[in-house]
Write a protein that holds these residues in place. Structure first.
Motif, PDB file in Angstrom:
ATOM      1  N   SER A 203       0.854  -1.189   0.000  1.00 52.95           N
ATOM      2  CA  SER A 203       0.000   0.000   0.000  1.00 52.95           C
ATOM      3  C   SER A 203       0.890   1.239   0.000  1.00 52.95           C
ATOM      4  N   GLY A 204       0.338   2.337  -0.457  1.00 48.76           N
ATOM      5  CA  GLY A 204       1.109   3.574  -0.519  1.00 48.76           C
ATOM      6  C   GLY A 204       1.808   3.789  -1.844  1.00 48.76           C
TER       7      GLY A 204
ATOM      8  N   LYS B  53      11.683  -1.335  -1.510  1.00 56.65           N
ATOM      9  CA  LYS B  53      13.017  -0.724  -1.577  1.00 56.65           C
ATOM     10  C   LYS B  53      13.042   0.488  -2.507  1.00 56.65           C
ATOM     11  N   PHE B  54      12.046   0.595  -3.364  1.00 59.63           N
ATOM     12  CA  PHE B  54      12.061   1.599  -4.427  1.00 59.63           C
ATOM     13  C   PHE B  54      11.057   2.721  -4.170  1.00 59.63           C
ATOM     14  N   GLY B  55      11.451   3.901  -4.585  1.00 58.06           N
ATOM     15  CA  GLY B  55      10.511   5.014  -4.631  1.00 58.06           C
ATOM     16  C   GLY B  55       9.730   5.000  -5.917  1.00 58.06           C
ATOM     17  N   LEU B  56      10.380   4.532  -6.990  1.00 58.72           N
ATOM     18  CA  LEU B  56       9.747   4.506  -8.301  1.00 58.72           C
ATOM     19  C   LEU B  56      10.372   3.387  -9.135  1.00 58.72           C
ATOM     20  N   ILE B  57       9.537   2.625  -9.810  1.00 58.99           N
ATOM     21  CA  ILE B  57       9.957   1.610 -10.772  1.00 58.99           C
ATOM     22  C   ILE B  57       9.245   1.925 -12.082  1.00 58.99           C
ATOM     23  N   TYR B  58       9.981   1.839 -13.183  1.00 55.48           N
ATOM     24  CA  TYR B  58       9.311   2.021 -14.473  1.00 55.48           C
ATOM     25  C   TYR B  58       9.772   0.956 -15.454  1.00 55.48           C
ATOM     26  N   ALA B  59       8.906   0.660 -16.425  1.00 54.45           N
ATOM     27  CA  ALA B  59       9.217  -0.396 -17.384  1.00 54.45           C
ATOM     28  C   ALA B  59       8.380  -0.249 -18.641  1.00 54.45           C
TER      29      ALA B  59
ATOM     30  N   ALA C 239      -1.783  10.224 -11.866  1.00 54.19           N
ATOM     31  CA  ALA C 239      -2.194   9.592 -10.607  1.00 54.19           C
ATOM     32  C   ALA C 239      -3.608  10.014 -10.208  1.00 54.19           C
ATOM     33  N   LYS C 240      -3.917  11.297 -10.338  1.00 54.08           N
ATOM     34  CA  LYS C 240      -5.242  11.788  -9.947  1.00 54.08           C
ATOM     35  C   LYS C 240      -6.345  11.170 -10.809  1.00 54.08           C
ATOM     36  N   ALA C 241      -6.004  10.873 -12.053  1.00 51.80           N
ATOM     37  CA  ALA C 241      -7.018  10.377 -12.995  1.00 51.80           C
ATOM     38  C   ALA C 241      -6.943   8.866 -13.195  1.00 51.80           C
TER      39      ALA C 241
ATOM     40  N   GLY D 182       3.879   0.402 -26.562  1.00 55.45           N
ATOM     41  CA  GLY D 182       2.780   1.357 -26.520  1.00 55.45           C
ATOM     42  C   GLY D 182       2.379   1.815 -25.139  1.00 55.45           C
ATOM     43  N   VAL D 183       2.772   1.064 -24.110  1.00 54.64           N
ATOM     44  CA  VAL D 183       2.455   1.478 -22.745  1.00 54.64           C
ATOM     45  C   VAL D 183       3.675   1.243 -21.860  1.00 54.64           C
ATOM     46  N   THR D 184       3.853   2.147 -20.916  1.00 64.14           N
ATOM     47  CA  THR D 184       4.927   2.045 -19.927  1.00 64.14           C
ATOM     48  C   THR D 184       4.299   1.988 -18.540  1.00 64.14           C
ATOM     49  N   ILE D 185       4.776   1.052 -17.738  1.00 64.31           N
ATOM     50  CA  ILE D 185       4.289   0.906 -16.365  1.00 64.31           C
ATOM     51  C   ILE D 185       5.154   1.760 -15.447  1.00 64.31           C
ATOM     52  N   VAL D 186       4.520   2.547 -14.616  1.00 63.93           N
ATOM     53  CA  VAL D 186       5.218   3.308 -13.576  1.00 63.93           C
ATOM     54  C   VAL D 186       4.600   2.943 -12.232  1.00 63.93           C
ATOM     55  N   ILE D 187       5.432   2.508 -11.313  1.00 69.35           N
ATOM     56  CA  ILE D 187       5.002   2.200  -9.947  1.00 69.35           C
ATOM     57  C   ILE D 187       5.686   3.228  -9.054  1.00 69.35           C
ATOM     58  N   ILE D 188       4.920   4.118  -8.465  1.00 62.91           N
ATOM     59  CA  ILE D 188       5.500   5.251  -7.753  1.00 62.91           C
ATOM     60  C   ILE D 188       4.923   5.374  -6.346  1.00 62.91           C
ATOM     61  N   ARG D 189       5.811   5.599  -5.400  1.00 60.56           N
ATOM     62  CA  ARG D 189       5.393   5.809  -4.011  1.00 60.56           C
ATOM     63  C   ARG D 189       4.600   7.108  -3.923  1.00 60.56           C
ATOM     64  N   GLU D 190       3.503   7.074  -3.207  1.00 54.25           N
ATOM     65  CA  GLU D 190       2.572   8.201  -3.242  1.00 54.25           C
ATOM     66  C   GLU D 190       3.169   9.503  -2.725  1.00 54.25           C
ATOM     67  N   ASP D 191       4.125   9.429  -1.798  1.00 51.50           N
ATOM     68  CA  ASP D 191       4.707  10.669  -1.286  1.00 51.50           C
ATOM     69  C   ASP D 191       5.585  11.375  -2.319  1.00 51.50           C
TER      70      ASP D 191
END
Length: 363
Positions: A66-67, A187-193, A232-234, A203-212
């Motif tokens: 979570s987060g 361990k990560f603040g942000l992961i992208y792929a 994130a808002k949308a 055509g699409v990139t995944i971003v996993i980002i800590r909410e803070d």
């Protein structure tokens, strides 16, 4: 299917045959909707179900705590090279990068356009054929973030473990090895792929980002579409997302789950890589691995032969036998077998048989 190639392309890369067949069945009409998913509104309930299912499956398979927000963004990982410093590198702060090869270099060059960059460690002196040890890392304790490239597709190197960076957010480019093994996302603040190697089509990139870390950028003039808070808002539905690519990612994630998840992928990938590296190491020098043993990738196996002429002959003969994508990247030459999650073990076995035969005929 008897005419399927042995696909070792570096990206776009192999997709699970089961997923392709499923997509074929659903291409003209999705469900009982009377239309293709590609014809539907991204605001409609049918597509939204696919959208949020992909989010949920990614969270499940990667164990995302979570987060964190999962974002689906266009522009490939190369756009993330700019979005990361535009959103996370505050004026006066320093961003730290680990220089490990071609893709890390591109990320560094892009970040330098937006602020101060320090090199936490580099393997350039070793021609990028190794990953620096965690003990080599040296970066400011107040760095905006530390960026690493988890797997270098061109050189064939991969981080075996990730550093604990404490209060400094760790940013990971996992374009070519996401979901190839379990990972501690916390361990990560942000992961992208970028999706086109292990998660689906381009055509699409995944971003996993800590909410803070999702906030209004302090750099002035950051365009709306290049701000993480916009997406994130949308829930990644601010504008029309790449709906078919996200649908395909969802189907690939279902396939990964059906195979046993990240743990099963790790075992399969270790078996595939082991077959190739054992053959290379046991060839008496006929085949020479490029990456140093402790840094070898389980996604991209890079190797050389005794001469460029012999490598050209290998590439030509392998293509004639149905092997695709074995030429090394044009910037480094040599040969490369990309063995992402969807590459079957049988394809790797067939490649090792070809390599053994080629050595017998040319050794």
């Amino acid at each position: 299917m008897a005419n399927r190639a042995y696909n070792f392309n570096a990206g776009p890369a192999a997709l699970p045959l089961e997923v392709l067949k499923q997509a074929q069945e659903q291409f003209v009409e999705y469900g009982n909707s009377g239309m293709s998913l590609m014809e539907m509104s991204h605001r409609g309930p049918i597509y939204e179900k696919v959208h949020y299912e992909a989010d949920s499956l990614l969270r499940e398979l990667l164990g995302i705590p979570s987060g964190y927000k999962v974002l689906f963004i266009q522009g490939g990982a190369s756009t993330q090279f700019a979005m990361i410093p535009m959103n996370l590198l505050t004026p006066g702060a320093t961003a730290a990068y680990v220089s490990t090869g071609s893709w890390a270099t591109k990320a560094i060059q892009e970040a330098q356009m937006f602020g101060q960059v320090s090199i936490a460690a580099s393997s350039e002196a070793d021609k990028f054929m190794r990953i620096p040890s965690i003990g080599e890392l040296n970066y400011p304790s107040d760095a905006a973030y530390l960026h690493l490239t988890s797997n270098e597709t061109i050189e064939g190197t991969q981080w075996a473990e990730y550093p604990d960076t404490g209060s400094v957010p760790l940013v990971g480019d996992m374009s070519s090895d996401i979901l190839c093994r379990p990972v501690d996302v916390s361990k990560f603040g942000l992961i992208y792929a970028g999706a086109q190697k292990n998660l689906g089509p381009s055509g699409v990139t995944i971003v996993i980002i800590r909410e803070d870390l999702i906030r209004k950028p302090e750099l002035t003039g950051v365009p709306t579409m290049l701000r993480y808070d916009t997406h994130a808002k949308a829930d990644s539905l601010y504008n029309t997302p790449p709906t078919f690519a996200i649908y395909m990612v969802n189907e690939v994630l279902k396939w990964v789950k059906s195979q046993g998840g990240a743990e099963a992928m790790a075992a399969l990938n270790a078996d595939k890589a082991g077959l190739l590296y054992n053959l290379i190491d046991g060839s008496g020098g006929f085949y020479r691995g490029c990456a140093m043993p402790g840094s070898r990738s389980i996604m991209n196996v890079t190797f050389r032969l005794g001469s460029e002429e012999l490598e050209k002959q290998f590439a030509k003969e392998s293509e004639q036998q149905g092997f695709v994508g074995l030429k090394g990247h044009r910037s480094v030459g040599g040969l490369r077998a990309s063995i992402y999650n969807a590459v079957p073990l049988e394809s790797v076995r067939a490649l090792t048989e070809f390599m053994q035969d080629f050595q017998q005929r040319n050794g």
